[in-house]
Design a protein around this motif. Sequence first.
Motif, PDB file in Angstrom:
ATOM      1  N   ASP A 138       0.809  -1.216   0.000  1.00 37.17           N
ATOM      2  CA  ASP A 138       0.000   0.000   0.000  1.00 37.17           C
ATOM      3  C   ASP A 138       0.840   1.262   0.000  1.00 37.17           C
ATOM      4  O   ASP A 138       0.317   2.361   0.153  1.00 37.17           O
ATOM      5  CB  ASP A 138      -0.977   0.005   1.198  1.00 37.17           C
ATOM      6  CG  ASP A 138      -0.238  -0.083   2.540  1.00 37.17           C
ATOM      7  OD1 ASP A 138       1.016  -0.017   2.518  1.00 37.17           O
ATOM      8  OD2 ASP A 138      -0.890  -0.245   3.578  1.00 37.17           O
ATOM      9  N   SER A 139       2.144   1.082  -0.103  1.00 36.51           N
ATOM     10  CA  SER A 139       3.030   2.240  -0.145  1.00 36.51           C
ATOM     11  C   SER A 139       4.326   1.803  -0.817  1.00 36.51           C
ATOM     12  O   SER A 139       4.783   0.672  -0.649  1.00 36.51           O
ATOM     13  CB  SER A 139       3.301   2.748   1.281  1.00 36.51           C
ATOM     14  OG  SER A 139       4.238   3.816   1.228  1.00 36.51           O
ATOM     15  N   PRO A 140       4.939   2.694  -1.598  1.00 34.60           N
ATOM     16  CA  PRO A 140       6.200   2.330  -2.253  1.00 34.60           C
ATOM     17  C   PRO A 140       7.302   1.976  -1.270  1.00 34.60           C
ATOM     18  O   PRO A 140       8.182   1.177  -1.580  1.00 34.60           O
ATOM     19  CB  PRO A 140       6.561   3.575  -3.054  1.00 34.60           C
ATOM     20  CG  PRO A 140       5.287   4.322  -3.202  1.00 34.60           C
ATOM     21  CD  PRO A 140       4.476   4.043  -1.972  1.00 34.60           C
ATOM     22  N   SER A 141       7.261   2.557  -0.075  1.00 41.39           N
ATOM     23  CA  SER A 141       8.290   2.255   0.925  1.00 41.39           C
ATOM     24  C   SER A 141       7.709   2.400   2.315  1.00 41.39           C
ATOM     25  O   SER A 141       6.840   3.241   2.563  1.00 41.39           O
ATOM     26  CB  SER A 141       9.498   3.181   0.743  1.00 41.39           C
ATOM     27  OG  SER A 141       9.122   4.528   0.945  1.00 41.39           O
ATOM     28  N   ASN A 142       8.227   1.571   3.178  1.00 40.37           N
ATOM     29  CA  ASN A 142       7.815   1.599   4.591  1.00 40.37           C
ATOM     30  C   ASN A 142       6.314   1.417   4.767  1.00 40.37           C
ATOM     31  O   ASN A 142       5.709   1.946   5.704  1.00 40.37           O
ATOM     32  CB  ASN A 142       8.258   2.900   5.269  1.00 40.37           C
ATOM     33  CG  ASN A 142       9.772   3.031   5.308  1.00 40.37           C
ATOM     34  OD1 ASN A 142      10.482   2.015   5.423  1.00 40.37           O
ATOM     35  ND2 ASN A 142      10.262   4.252   5.216  1.00 40.37           N
ATOM     36  N   GLY A 143       5.696   0.704   3.811  1.00 41.64           N
ATOM     37  CA  GLY A 143       4.260   0.443   3.933  1.00 41.64           C
ATOM     38  C   GLY A 143       4.009  -0.982   4.372  1.00 41.64           C
ATOM     39  O   GLY A 143       4.911  -1.732   4.736  1.00 41.64           O
ATOM     40  N   HIS A 144       2.739  -1.361   4.264  1.00 40.79           N
ATOM     41  CA  HIS A 144       2.336  -2.715   4.622  1.00 40.79           C
ATOM     42  C   HIS A 144       2.174  -3.500   3.339  1.00 40.79           C
ATOM     43  O   HIS A 144       1.751  -2.968   2.305  1.00 40.79           O
ATOM     44  CB  HIS A 144       1.035  -2.688   5.437  1.00 40.79           C
ATOM     45  CG  HIS A 144       1.163  -1.893   6.710  1.00 40.79           C
ATOM     46  ND1 HIS A 144       1.767  -2.391   7.844  1.00 40.79           N
ATOM     47  CD2 HIS A 144       0.763  -0.621   7.026  1.00 40.79           C
ATOM     48  CE1 HIS A 144       1.733  -1.490   8.805  1.00 40.79           C
ATOM     49  NE2 HIS A 144       1.121  -0.379   8.331  1.00 40.79           N
ATOM     50  N   ALA A 145       2.494  -4.832   3.371  1.00 35.35           N
ATOM     51  CA  ALA A 145       2.468  -5.655   2.164  1.00 35.35           C
ATOM     52  C   ALA A 145       1.961  -7.040   2.486  1.00 35.35           C
ATOM     53  O   ALA A 145       2.007  -7.494   3.640  1.00 35.35           O
ATOM     54  CB  ALA A 145       3.848  -5.729   1.558  1.00 35.35           C
ATOM     55  N   SER A 146       1.511  -7.732   1.377  1.00 39.33           N
ATOM     56  CA  SER A 146       1.098  -9.126   1.453  1.00 39.33           C
ATOM     57  C   SER A 146       1.642  -9.850   0.228  1.00 39.33           C
ATOM     58  O   SER A 146       1.873  -9.234  -0.825  1.00 39.33           O
ATOM     59  CB  SER A 146      -0.433  -9.246   1.514  1.00 39.33           C
ATOM     60  OG  SER A 146      -0.937  -8.644   2.690  1.00 39.33           O
ATOM     61  N   GLU A 147       1.855 -11.191   0.327  1.00 38.75           N
ATOM     62  CA  GLU A 147       2.384 -11.989  -0.777  1.00 38.75           C
ATOM     63  C   GLU A 147       1.532 -13.230  -0.976  1.00 38.75           C
ATOM     64  O   GLU A 147       0.911 -13.733  -0.024  1.00 38.75           O
ATOM     65  CB  GLU A 147       3.833 -12.400  -0.491  1.00 38.75           C
ATOM     66  CG  GLU A 147       4.809 -11.245  -0.453  1.00 38.75           C
ATOM     67  CD  GLU A 147       6.238 -11.697  -0.192  1.00 38.75           C
ATOM     68  OE1 GLU A 147       6.427 -12.901   0.112  1.00 38.75           O
ATOM     69  OE2 GLU A 147       7.168 -10.868  -0.300  1.00 38.75           O
ATOM     70  N   THR A 148       1.511 -13.745  -2.239  1.00 43.35           N
ATOM     71  CA  THR A 148       0.811 -14.981  -2.574  1.00 43.35           C
ATOM     72  C   THR A 148       1.591 -15.688  -3.669  1.00 43.35           C
ATOM     73  O   THR A 148       2.301 -15.053  -4.464  1.00 43.35           O
ATOM     74  CB  THR A 148      -0.633 -14.709  -3.019  1.00 43.35           C
ATOM     75  OG1 THR A 148      -1.300 -15.961  -3.190  1.00 43.35           O
ATOM     76  CG2 THR A 148      -0.672 -13.936  -4.326  1.00 43.35           C
ATOM     77  N   GLU A 149       1.470 -17.041  -3.775  1.00 43.34           N
ATOM     78  CA  GLU A 149       2.164 -17.841  -4.787  1.00 43.34           C
ATOM     79  C   GLU A 149       1.177 -18.249  -5.874  1.00 43.34           C
ATOM     80  O   GLU A 149       0.089 -18.747  -5.580  1.00 43.34           O
ATOM     81  CB  GLU A 149       2.787 -19.079  -4.153  1.00 43.34           C
ATOM     82  CG  GLU A 149       3.553 -19.923  -5.154  1.00 43.34           C
ATOM     83  CD  GLU A 149       4.227 -21.128  -4.522  1.00 43.34           C
ATOM     84  OE1 GLU A 149       4.918 -21.865  -5.265  1.00 43.34           O
ATOM     85  OE2 GLU A 149       4.089 -21.322  -3.289  1.00 43.34           O
ATOM     86  N   ILE A 150       1.579 -18.068  -7.124  1.00 45.94           N
ATOM     87  CA  ILE A 150       0.769 -18.430  -8.294  1.00 45.94           C
ATOM     88  C   ILE A 150       1.577 -19.411  -9.131  1.00 45.94           C
ATOM     89  O   ILE A 150       2.775 -19.198  -9.386  1.00 45.94           O
ATOM     90  CB  ILE A 150       0.393 -17.185  -9.114  1.00 45.94           C
ATOM     91  CG1 ILE A 150      -0.521 -16.272  -8.292  1.00 45.94           C
ATOM     92  CG2 ILE A 150      -0.294 -17.582 -10.408  1.00 45.94           C
ATOM     93  CD1 ILE A 150      -0.846 -14.973  -9.003  1.00 45.94           C
TER      94      ILE A 150
END
Length: 863
Positions: free
Chosen positions: A301-313
């Motif tokens: 949700d931000s280019p840096s120092n934000g929050h993130a999530s990951e998924t495998e495809i």
Amino acid sequence: GRKSQLLKGLPATSTVEENTAAGVPVWDFNVTVSPLSSEGVAILPTIVNSNPLTEAFNIESKGGLEYRVVTTGNPVLDYETMPKSFDLQIFVEDTTGRTDLNILTIRVTDKNEHPVFRGNMAIQTVMIYVLEGTRPERIYQVDAADPENAKLKYSLLPATVPFLITENGAIFSTKEFDYEKDPHCYFLNVTVTDLDGLNSTKTININIININDERPYFTTKQRIYTIPEEQSPGTIVANITAKDPDDEDSPSRLFYSIQSSDRYFSINPSTGVLQVTRRIDRDALPLRLHPNISLIVRVEDSPSNGHASETEITIIIDDINDNPPECSPSAFRKEVKENTAPGTFLIDLRNYCKDIDVDPSNNQFNFSGLSGFGSNNFTLDSTVSGRLVMTGTIDLENPANPGIEVYTLTVRVQDIAHPNYSNIIYIYIRIKPVNDFFPVFSTSSYVFNVSETIKVGSSIGRVHATDKDWPPTIITYSIVAGGGTRDYTNIFWISPTKGDVKLLARLDYETTQKHIFIVQASDQEKFTTASVTVNVLEVNDEEPVCLPNFYSFQIPVSLAVGTNINGFRIECQDRDSDPRSFRYFINEGNENNHFTFSPSAGSNTSRLILASRFDYESGFDTSWIYNLHVYITDDNLLSVRDKTTHLIETGTVTLSIRVIPNPTTAITTTPGFTVVTRRENLYSASAWYVPFVVTLGSLLLLGLLGFLGFLLVTWVRNCCPPAGKAHRTPLINAPEKKKPKKDMVVMMTKLNAIFDGEARDPVTGRMYEFNTRSGARRWKKSNEPLQPVLAGQVTSSAADSSDQGTDRAEAASKKEPSEKRKELTAATKPSTKRSADEDGLRLQKQKEESEGRGLSSAAPQGR
């Protein structure tokens, strides 16, 4: 060639700035050619080498023989990264073979260049993101440099922005940003300037980023996708979506990325669309073994120092029939001897072909479509095996054979599965000839008639041989025996491919009239020979050679017309002309036509005759020395018409004749007259050293002459005893010797007279000879015929002294004619110059000998 100074303006040194564009002149120079070089320059001025090697310079013509060295722009000269100096070697050659090689040194000079940005700023606009609430700090380091390594000055525009730049290029923020109050984006113009004022400017985009505290989540539930291989770049595989809880009331501003290392796919950072980025080949490694591709997709949700999530495809790649059968090599070459038996196996194509598709249903193929001119001589065992065999016999010499050396066959290899991809295989079958026949000359012997004047290097004939083998073999010609002379191993050369016989040395009919040699024709395996006879045809190419070819003598001014001058005659020879073919004429120097030759033509000998009297008193004659250039041609037997077509050779003889004037003071001695020359000695007080040098030189010369005279008198007394007293009676009483005046040098030259009459002395009854002009006389022996004494003969040695007058007459009657001619020739040779002292001594000796001779002075009775 001969090395000469052709390059005007070289060697030289020039300069050129770095970064100079192409075509900029660097140095001008001229080419100076020889006046004999009518066509100018054979090899244009060329840069044959450079140190160090470079292609940055070239030579252009300015017109005529003016040239200039220019830059090529490839590579562009750079003072900082390239050599600072280049030495160019320039070569030129004119049409006469004269060459010149000189060096042009070019020095590259430094040029102040604009500063340059490095790193990201050099290739793009830099985007800088600054979180709101961040304390003032350094946000970016500008990387710039000056090509000349000069110190740089940094500045920012506009000046009102809340940023500053330090002297080393570091950009700092000057405040804490508030996303809700401050602008969300700043554009900074960064300018870097060198000491000379040259500058460069780049833009930096600074974005202020809002802060959030919620982690986004994926809304797409599917995790496995299947696509066929060979999809076009840009094909959409999936649309990955996510949502940020912080953006419930507005569209989420999320950023998507692929975290795993992957080269086949990319994701749109803003939309999350997953696309193919490059070719996907299922048949190539690593997908050939592992067709499943796993991707880790990240959303922030931000280019840096934000929050993130990951998924495998996971993406599965399916195989399709996309490859035709391939054969390596795609063209086969096979050599088969002619007359090979039918059924002979040639090649198995299946061993060289394969289909790389992974799925077995996609990699099956067969062979078909054998075609090509002459394919009826070959066949395929089956469409599956791909074995090529012979079906017929090929004989190259058979008239029914089409005469083909190489058969070009094509075979189609094709997929069984749809869409039935195929390839063409080319098979080249070369029929190797068998050498069955010997070369055969067109005739067993050749005869060439060649003029002896033909130029070296000329073709004198051609031999030719054929070979019945098919295809026609290359026949090589050579000389294997004969054709040589004493001076040359072989004077003939034969073209190895054409059979042209050429001349290596000059032919000479007078030396060799016929040359015979053996030539050989070979087809590399078998050979045959033939004889060649060269008949040398005679041509008039030898010029007359006459002896003597140069002669110098003196004659009196009163010499009678019709006299054979000094008994002189020339005798000529010509190796290829009849003695009657000679013709004599005086080409130069015969002023007033006083001289002629008799006979003028038709003989190989001719005498020099005085044709007209000299007349100096009236001024008709002015020259006392005649340099005659006598031409002897061998065209006397040719008609007027033949003279225009036949080759005529010319020999030359040079004669130098000095006419002796009447004496100013005459001293009557034995037969002859004396010329007295008076020279007055002058003395200058400033030339005090002249008497000393002259006196010393005279003493040395007199001492040498005295010693030589002593040796000569001793030799004469031993070899020539004196004559009897009866022969020493004087005919003319010699006058008393006059005493020369003081300070005068008397130089006397004794000239023998011509005895053209004879009479009997009334007192003694003996015969004597006399000169009708001067009255000079001498005794004559009873068996001696009347012979004229050579006029103008200068007494130059003891052998010519006056005491040998009667002895010479006796010796002459006993010699053979050939010996008389030799004496005559020797007698007419010119005397060398002598000093006044030497002539005086000789005159004194002549007087003493004349007084001792004792001849009677009675008047002639038969005049």
